[in-house]
Design an enzyme around this catalytic site. Structure first.
Site, PDB file in Angstrom:
ATOM      1  N   ASP A  95       0.843  -0.946  -0.200  1.00  0.00           N
ATOM      2  CA  ASP A  95      -0.027  -0.184   0.031  1.00  0.00           C
ATOM      3  C   ASP A  95       0.816   1.183   0.091  1.00  0.00           C
ATOM      4  OD1 ASP A  95      -3.268   0.396   0.459  1.00  0.00           O
ATOM      5  OD2 ASP A  95      -2.022   2.015   1.742  1.00  0.00           O
ATOM      6  N   HIS A 142      -4.846  -7.680  -0.085  1.00  0.00           N
ATOM      7  CA  HIS A 142      -4.148  -6.502   0.027  1.00  0.00           C
ATOM      8  C   HIS A 142      -3.635  -6.361   1.340  1.00  0.00           C
ATOM      9  CE1 HIS A 142      -3.206  -2.348  -1.006  1.00  0.00           C
ATOM     10  NE2 HIS A 142      -3.895  -1.864   0.085  1.00  0.00           N
ATOM     11  N   TYR A 162      -3.491  11.319   0.580  1.00  0.00           N
ATOM     12  CA  TYR A 162      -3.691  11.190  -0.627  1.00  0.00           C
ATOM     13  C   TYR A 162      -3.689  12.756  -1.544  1.00  0.00           C
ATOM     14  CZ  TYR A 162      -5.481   6.551   0.092  1.00  0.00           C
ATOM     15  OH  TYR A 162      -5.600   5.445   0.339  1.00  0.00           O
TER      16      TYR A 162
END
EC number: 3.3.2.9
Length: 448
Positions: free
Chosen positions: A218, A424, A367
């Site tokens: 990630d 993930h 982000y």
């Protein structure tokens, strides 16, 4: 996180080698993310830290849970519209009446926690040393988490890595990205993966490590990659369980020829199984799963305001990812398959880390900071990865990156493993599989 893929999908990351074998690296630089102006000096001591809670904190949580307004789930919708409201009530009931936060706090404190000031921020990390044994090589290893995870993702893999593996054990450092959990949030704009990488390199230097291994998935995969690009002389090896694919002629040719003659473009039949049909698996599915990313990469404070105020809203927002990103087929299940890989205590502990530290908004801002400019123009997009690299390709990861594509950026791949199961959240889902792959990679690098 899907944003990683979008972030690096703009072009081939160049690997530059001059005639005298000089390799381009990212300048380390410096930064200041604390409040106000940078002082003349900064406290560089390392302080012990403990996770704490109080009756007042728990009471406030319960009162907010009791005031929750639920919506009705659509019939037979599973998790296709997000976290199923009917199953959410089951999870929240457990949280309100059976979940023991004080017990979980004691569990979190079973490993040593610390904080230290770097570039104006209190940086939190867990530091676990292996038991002393004769004829044992101890290698430092930093594990870096992502979103919506935390340092707690590594609690199941820590006891495995610190075991003796035929003469090898790891001294493990698990930092919290600034703005996540117990690491102070940046007070200024611009704290991206490059800034996080620099902070963590300074942390390793402060701990006395001149050479070390890195592992990440990630956001952690991007941060550790940036660390390797900044100081390749310090990074003995980089192990990743998520890698950002590139675009270019080689990738385009793979997409055209790969389904029929994969060996001509460096693909295996397992690559074909995971990649194709390409539009369905790598475009349409990502579009359905990337709405959160667009919000967090543009206006994180707006959406963050809601989930920072509502514990049930926060739980739904975070836990939905632990359903879908573990296996996208979970979207068709009424309970999202959430408890197939995880226990509710584990999942709610991660939610509580976000809730009690009020870090959801600052974690979402990461982000925005990484998506402010064209990713093709970032310095890491123009810098090669020259350290030894190992990949663990889990079958249910959001996007598959074949070894042939990884070699566009990485010219020193020591291992590439098709993992038999897992998605993930590799360390959280399959700690034994991930640990085993890390150990075999390090053995190859150390040549024993």
């Amino acid at each position: 996180i899907i944003f990683h893929i979008v972030l690096t999908a703009g072009g081939i990351l160049a690997y530059t080698v001059h005639r005298r074998r000089q390799v381009k690296t990212i300048p380390l630089g410096d930064g200041w993310w604390g409040a106000g102006e940078k002082p003349l000096s900064e406290d560089d001591k390392i302080y012990p830290f403990q996770v704490q809670t109080s009756d007042e904190e728990i009471q406030d949580l319960h009162e907010r849970i009791d005031r929750t307004r639920y919506t009705d789930a659509l019939e037979d919708s599973g998790f296709n519209y997000g976290f199923n409201a009917t199953y959410l009530k089951t999870v929240v009931s457990y949280w309100r009446h059976k979940f023991d936060w004080k017990k979980q706090v004691a569990m979190l404190n079973k490993y040593p926690h610390f904080k230290t000031k770097i570039e104006g921020l209190d940086v939190h990390f867990v530091h676990v040393r292996p038991p002393r044994r004769e004829n044992q090589m101890v290698l430092p290893l930093m594990l870096v988490h992502g979103w919506p995870g935390s340092f707690y993702e590594f609690y199941k893999i820590l006891p495995i890595l610190t075991q003796n593996h035929d003469g090898v054990a790891f001294e493990v450092i698990c930092p919290s990205i600034p703005g996540y959990s117990f690491s102070e949030a940046p007070h200024k704009q611009g704290f991206d993966s490059l800034a996080a990488a620099r902070v963590f390199l300074k942390l390793m230097e402060r701990l006395g490590f001149s050479e070390f291994y890195l592992q990440g998935g990630d956001w952690g995969s991007l941060i550790t990659t940036n660390m390797a690009q900044m100081k390749p002389q310090c990074v003995k090896g980089l192990h990743l369980n998520m890698f950002m694919s590139t675009r270019g002629f080689k990738v385009l040719l793979s997409l055209i020829i790969g389904p029929y003659l994969p060996f001509l473009v460096g693909l295996t039949w397992e690559d074909v199984r995971r990649l194709f049909p390409y539009f369905e698996k790598n475009v349409w599915n990502l579009l359905k799963e990337s709405g959160y990313m667009h919000i967090q990469a543009t206006k994180p404070d707006t959406a963050g305001c809601a989930v920072n105020d509502s514990p049930v809203g926060l739980a739904a927002y975070l836990l939905e990812k632990f359903s879908t990103w573990t296996d996208m087929r979970n979207r068709d299940l009424a309970d999202g398959g959430l408890e197939r890989k995880f226990g509710l205590d584990e999942l709610l502990t991660n939610v509580m880390i976000y809730w009690t530290t009020r870090s959801i908004v600052s974690s979402m801002r990461f982000y925005k900071e990484n998506f402010k400019s064209n990713p093709d123009n970032r310095v890491d997009a123009k810098t090669g990865i020259i350290v030894p690299v190992g990949f663990a390709a889990f079958p249910a990861e959001l996007m598959h990156c074949p070894k042939a594509w990884a070699q566009i950026r990485c010219r020193n791949i020591y291992s590439y493993t098709f993992m038999p199961r897992g998605g993930h959240f590799a360390a959280f889902e399959e700690p034994h599989l991930l640990a085993s792959d890390i150990v075999q990679f390090v053995r190859k690098v150390e040549d024993f």
